[in-house]
Design an enzyme around this catalytic site. Sequence first.
Site, short mmCIF file in Angstrom:
data_model
loop_
_atom_site.label_atom_id
_atom_site.label_comp_id
_atom_site.label_asym_id
_atom_site.label_seq_id
_atom_site.Cartn_x
_atom_site.Cartn_y
_atom_site.Cartn_z
N CYS A 81 -4.38 -1.12 -0.04
CA CYS A 81 -5.44 -0.40 -0.73
C CYS A 81 -5.64 -0.93 -2.14
CB CYS A 81 -5.09 1.09 -0.79
SG CYS A 81 -4.58 1.81 0.79
N ARG B 79 -9.09 2.97 0.18
CA ARG B 79 -8.17 2.82 1.31
C ARG B 79 -8.63 1.78 2.32
NH1 ARG B 79 -6.44 7.20 6.03
NH2 ARG B 79 -4.59 6.05 6.73
N LEU B 80 -7.68 0.90 2.67
CA LEU B 80 -7.80 0.02 3.83
C LEU B 80 -6.76 0.51 4.82
CD1 LEU B 80 -8.91 -2.49 5.30
CD2 LEU B 80 -7.15 -3.83 4.14
N ILE C 156 -4.19 0.85 7.61
CA ILE C 156 -3.35 -0.03 8.41
C ILE C 156 -2.38 0.78 9.27
CG2 ILE C 156 -1.64 -1.90 8.35
CD1 ILE C 156 -4.28 -2.88 7.35
N GLY D 178 0.01 -0.92 -0.52
CA GLY D 178 1.03 -1.77 0.09
C GLY D 178 1.52 -1.25 1.41
N ASP E 280 3.19 5.85 5.78
CA ASP E 280 4.30 5.47 4.90
C ASP E 280 4.09 6.01 3.48
OD1 ASP E 280 2.13 3.75 4.62
OD2 ASP E 280 3.35 2.00 4.12
N SER F 58 1.82 -14.55 6.97
CA SER F 58 1.70 -15.85 6.32
C SER F 58 3.07 -16.47 6.11
CB SER F 58 0.99 -15.69 4.96
OG SER F 58 1.15 -16.82 4.15
#
Length: 629
Positions: free
Chosen positions: A2, A50-51, A53, A77, A108, A370
């Site tokens: 986020c 907010r993204l 996940i 995070g 979380d 990654s």
Amino acid sequence: MCGINGFISEKFSESESLQIVQKMNKTLAHRGPDNDGVWQSDKICFGHRRLSIIDLSEEGNQPFFSSDKRYVIVYNGELYNYKELKLDLQRTTQGSKETPYFFKTNSDTEVILAAFIRWGKKCLDYFNGMYAFAIYDTAEKKLIVARDRVGVKPLYYYYGDEGFMFSSEIRPIIHSGIKKFSLNKEVIGEYMMYQSVFAPNTIIRGVKMLMPGHFLELENEKANITKYYSVNKISNTSADLSYKEICKNVHDLLGQSVQRRLVADVPFGAFLSGGIDSGAIVGLMSKVSSEKIQTFNVSFDESEFSESKYAQIIAKKFNTQHHEIKLSPADFLKQLPEALLAMDHPSGDGPNTYIVSKATKNAGITMALSGIGGDELFAGYDVFKRMAELQKKSWLNAVPQFARKAAGFAIQKQRKTVGGNKIQELLAEEKINFKSAYPLNRSLFTKKELEKLVKNSNPLNTIQSIVSEVLQIEDHLLSSVSISEINTYLQNTLLRDTDQMSMAVALEVREPFLDYKLIEFVLGVNDECKYPHSPKKLLIDSLGDLLPNEIVNRPKMGFTLPWQHWMKNDLKNFCEEGIKELSTHDFFNKTEMQNLWTRFLGDDKKTNWSRVWHLVVLNNWLKENKINS
């Protein structure tokens, strides 16, 4: 994943503070397209984008409150061990006075808040993840903001007469309207030398970056910063282990790290360059994932250094759903302006990450793994070999300084290259050691060259202090280089660029090589295990037969683009105008800056594109963000 904002002020009214944070939220909209939340109480205001996940429900929206409404959190995070901590928080040991926490979400975010309520600041010792968060105690009127151990997630802040402000990016602060921000002239030399600015400083005067492994407490208008974790410690973990046991530990720790980072309620994938690091991540993902892994590789048909064939070999071995994104240089140049606009803090790198992130997001992926960190941890860069070779030449300090200076001058005259200039400067040092050699090795210019370009500049103070803090022990020189790489290039360039460019398109990136448990173990492994004859031998041996020989034995390439050609042709006017405008600032020597550009156009061997491009980027960023000196 986020974007977070916050503002505490006695100067501004509640309505003004609310408008300021709403404006900051709008500036961060790209980081969190799924929800826009704001909370205000008295003199404090929190904002969140907010993204989604983990836990995609509305209950996971932020700002998030404890059941009794005493505590409120905004968080950016992922906490990878949140399920284990949640179980701990839901139960208590016999005879304990602690009461179980009753969770209302599967997020979380709530685990972090519950952990803070139970353990206070000590909760940070329990966390394994990438995060930046702020928690406010409405009863005690106390704020705490914290950043993860390695510095994967950024957190910027400003504390002045106007109040205390924090954000996931620097632009929401400088465009908040609370004051007119200006350029931090004191770090220009550092930016020139290293294409970045090292935390806690930033390119903007007065705006700081909270250091990795630190938290800040604000109470009664007094701010205190505390370090709770450092990667600088080297413990000899390999002392009683055989090489086979060391390899098994590395394999298990990396495998566990990958598995922890696959927890998500959205489609995920992996960046696949075709190298050892990304190949290892994909291979380990395929072992533990029940779903077919989606992999992404950006290639250029025109490049003789294309890595696409290696990516295809890995994709075939692990039966991934592979996406090869073919771009022509024209395609890349077309997207370059938007990549530069996405840049939150100026850097000499970044557009590459933006392009691959955008392509990955367009394929329907919200989270990607990654291979960042593999080179820093397992001695993959040339700087490791150079520092090891220098250690063998300690006899140079027995040679009188005047004689070394003369030898350096002769070498510089003979080679007439950047390398020749650096050798000359190193030999002229009062003492040749790790502290003097590492900063020079990582720099774009020598101090003498910089003095001609920038007035009153001493850029080496920060990096030398970073190197000085590294506790070197016998047989662990390479770990000292790893720590220096982590604290400089990795944290202040690679991770910052990855965050700002991936989040510009609302893509979350996770880095398994940066799990702190893996880092601690590998730093404790001696030099002989890491680089007896070739880079990353420890990692390769730890992977066993996971990767094909074609990948293990392939030459190291990297993501290659024809910048030298572009800057003299397609981008010539843009670059020329940028250097011209930048040189008008009073801290630059205008004539020398113009000469730098002229030498570049004239194919001077000492002036390649990397010595010029980051200056063009800086000028463009200052213009776009209306920053004056």
